[in-house]
Design a protein around this motif. Structure first.
Motif, PDB file in Angstrom:
ATOM      1  N   ILE A   1       0.819  -1.217   0.000  1.00 30.48           N
ATOM      2  CA  ILE A   1       0.000   0.000   0.000  1.00 30.48           C
ATOM      3  C   ILE A   1       0.854   1.268   0.000  1.00 30.48           C
ATOM      4  O   ILE A   1       0.569   2.212  -0.725  1.00 30.48           O
ATOM      5  CB  ILE A   1      -1.014  -0.023   1.160  1.00 30.48           C
ATOM      6  CG1 ILE A   1      -2.058  -1.110   0.879  1.00 30.48           C
ATOM      7  CG2 ILE A   1      -1.670   1.336   1.357  1.00 30.48           C
ATOM      8  CD1 ILE A   1      -3.017  -1.367   2.017  1.00 30.48           C
ATOM      9  N   ASP A   2       1.920   1.297   0.782  1.00 32.12           N
ATOM     10  CA  ASP A   2       2.783   2.483   0.797  1.00 32.12           C
ATOM     11  C   ASP A   2       3.398   2.731  -0.575  1.00 32.12           C
ATOM     12  O   ASP A   2       3.471   3.878  -1.032  1.00 32.12           O
ATOM     13  CB  ASP A   2       3.883   2.347   1.847  1.00 32.12           C
ATOM     14  CG  ASP A   2       3.356   2.496   3.269  1.00 32.12           C
ATOM     15  OD1 ASP A   2       2.234   3.037   3.450  1.00 32.12           O
ATOM     16  OD2 ASP A   2       4.061   2.068   4.201  1.00 32.12           O
ATOM     17  N   ALA A   3       3.813   1.670  -1.258  1.00 31.88           N
ATOM     18  CA  ALA A   3       4.366   1.813  -2.606  1.00 31.88           C
ATOM     19  C   ALA A   3       3.302   2.349  -3.564  1.00 31.88           C
ATOM     20  O   ALA A   3       3.592   3.201  -4.415  1.00 31.88           O
ATOM     21  CB  ALA A   3       4.913   0.479  -3.105  1.00 31.88           C
ATOM     22  N   PHE A   4       2.071   1.866  -3.414  1.00 30.76           N
ATOM     23  CA  PHE A   4       0.982   2.367  -4.253  1.00 30.76           C
ATOM     24  C   PHE A   4       0.756   3.859  -4.014  1.00 30.76           C
ATOM     25  O   PHE A   4       0.626   4.636  -4.963  1.00 30.76           O
ATOM     26  CB  PHE A   4      -0.308   1.586  -4.005  1.00 30.76           C
ATOM     27  CG  PHE A   4      -1.510   2.233  -4.627  1.00 30.76           C
ATOM     28  CD1 PHE A   4      -1.631   2.315  -6.006  1.00 30.76           C
ATOM     29  CD2 PHE A   4      -2.486   2.800  -3.843  1.00 30.76           C
ATOM     30  CE1 PHE A   4      -2.736   2.940  -6.590  1.00 30.76           C
ATOM     31  CE2 PHE A   4      -3.592   3.422  -4.413  1.00 30.76           C
ATOM     32  CZ  PHE A   4      -3.712   3.495  -5.791  1.00 30.76           C
ATOM     33  N   PHE A   5       0.700   4.277  -2.737  1.00 28.46           N
ATOM     34  CA  PHE A   5       0.519   5.696  -2.425  1.00 28.46           C
ATOM     35  C   PHE A   5       1.635   6.541  -3.051  1.00 28.46           C
ATOM     36  O   PHE A   5       1.375   7.596  -3.624  1.00 28.46           O
ATOM     37  CB  PHE A   5       0.506   5.938  -0.920  1.00 28.46           C
ATOM     38  CG  PHE A   5      -0.831   5.764  -0.272  1.00 28.46           C
ATOM     39  CD1 PHE A   5      -1.978   6.326  -0.790  1.00 28.46           C
ATOM     40  CD2 PHE A   5      -0.929   5.034   0.891  1.00 28.46           C
ATOM     41  CE1 PHE A   5      -3.207   6.169  -0.184  1.00 28.46           C
ATOM     42  CE2 PHE A   5      -2.158   4.862   1.523  1.00 28.46           C
ATOM     43  CZ  PHE A   5      -3.287   5.434   0.982  1.00 28.46           C
ATOM     44  N   GLU A   6       2.873   6.097  -2.925  1.00 30.57           N
ATOM     45  CA  GLU A   6       3.991   6.838  -3.499  1.00 30.57           C
ATOM     46  C   GLU A   6       3.848   6.960  -5.013  1.00 30.57           C
ATOM     47  O   GLU A   6       4.076   8.033  -5.587  1.00 30.57           O
ATOM     48  CB  GLU A   6       5.315   6.156  -3.149  1.00 30.57           C
ATOM     49  CG  GLU A   6       5.688   6.277  -1.689  1.00 30.57           C
ATOM     50  CD  GLU A   6       6.939   5.485  -1.333  1.00 30.57           C
ATOM     51  OE1 GLU A   6       7.729   5.138  -2.249  1.00 30.57           O
ATOM     52  OE2 GLU A   6       7.130   5.194  -0.145  1.00 30.57           O
ATOM     53  N   ASN A   7       3.457   5.866  -5.656  1.00 30.00           N
ATOM     54  CA  ASN A   7       3.280   5.863  -7.103  1.00 30.00           C
ATOM     55  C   ASN A   7       2.140   6.798  -7.512  1.00 30.00           C
ATOM     56  O   ASN A   7       2.266   7.564  -8.468  1.00 30.00           O
ATOM     57  CB  ASN A   7       3.022   4.435  -7.586  1.00 30.00           C
ATOM     58  CG  ASN A   7       3.048   4.313  -9.083  1.00 30.00           C
ATOM     59  OD1 ASN A   7       3.806   4.981  -9.772  1.00 30.00           O
ATOM     60  ND2 ASN A   7       2.209   3.444  -9.613  1.00 30.00           N
TER      61      ASN A   7
END
Length: 91
Positions: free
Chosen positions: A8-14
């Motif tokens: 989820i954190d990677a998705f938010f960053e993307n």
């Protein structure tokens, strides 16, 4: 879109890195990201496009292919998409 909890954190960053480019893509009138209140690994984007051709142009763009290529690797379920033909207002 359902995501693996640890992605989820990677998705938010993307999403943060690309949201303004998507919003400024020719034909995009509106873009927001929503997160389910109870199933917190579940998200969906809500967007308005000038017309179907503008949306299809985006879907064929390098920007979409890059963002989608990164995003789909983090799913934990098959994503869904809807196209609305008519808005019905409830008053």
């Amino acid at each position: 879109m359902g995501f693996q909890p640890d992605k989820i954190d990677a998705f938010f960053e993307n999403f943060e890195a690309n949201k303004n480019m998507i919003r400024n893509f020719e034909g995009c009138l509106f873009l927001e990201l929503y997160r389910d209140k109870y199933n917190t690994n579940q998200f969906f984007t809500y967007s308005y496009w000038e017309n179907e051709a503008a949306l299809e142009n985006y879907r064929k763009s390098d920007l979409f292919l890059k963002v989608w290529g990164e995003t789909k690797a983090w799913f934990n379920q098959k994503p869904e998409a809807w196209s609305v033909d008519k808005v019905v207002r409830c008053e």
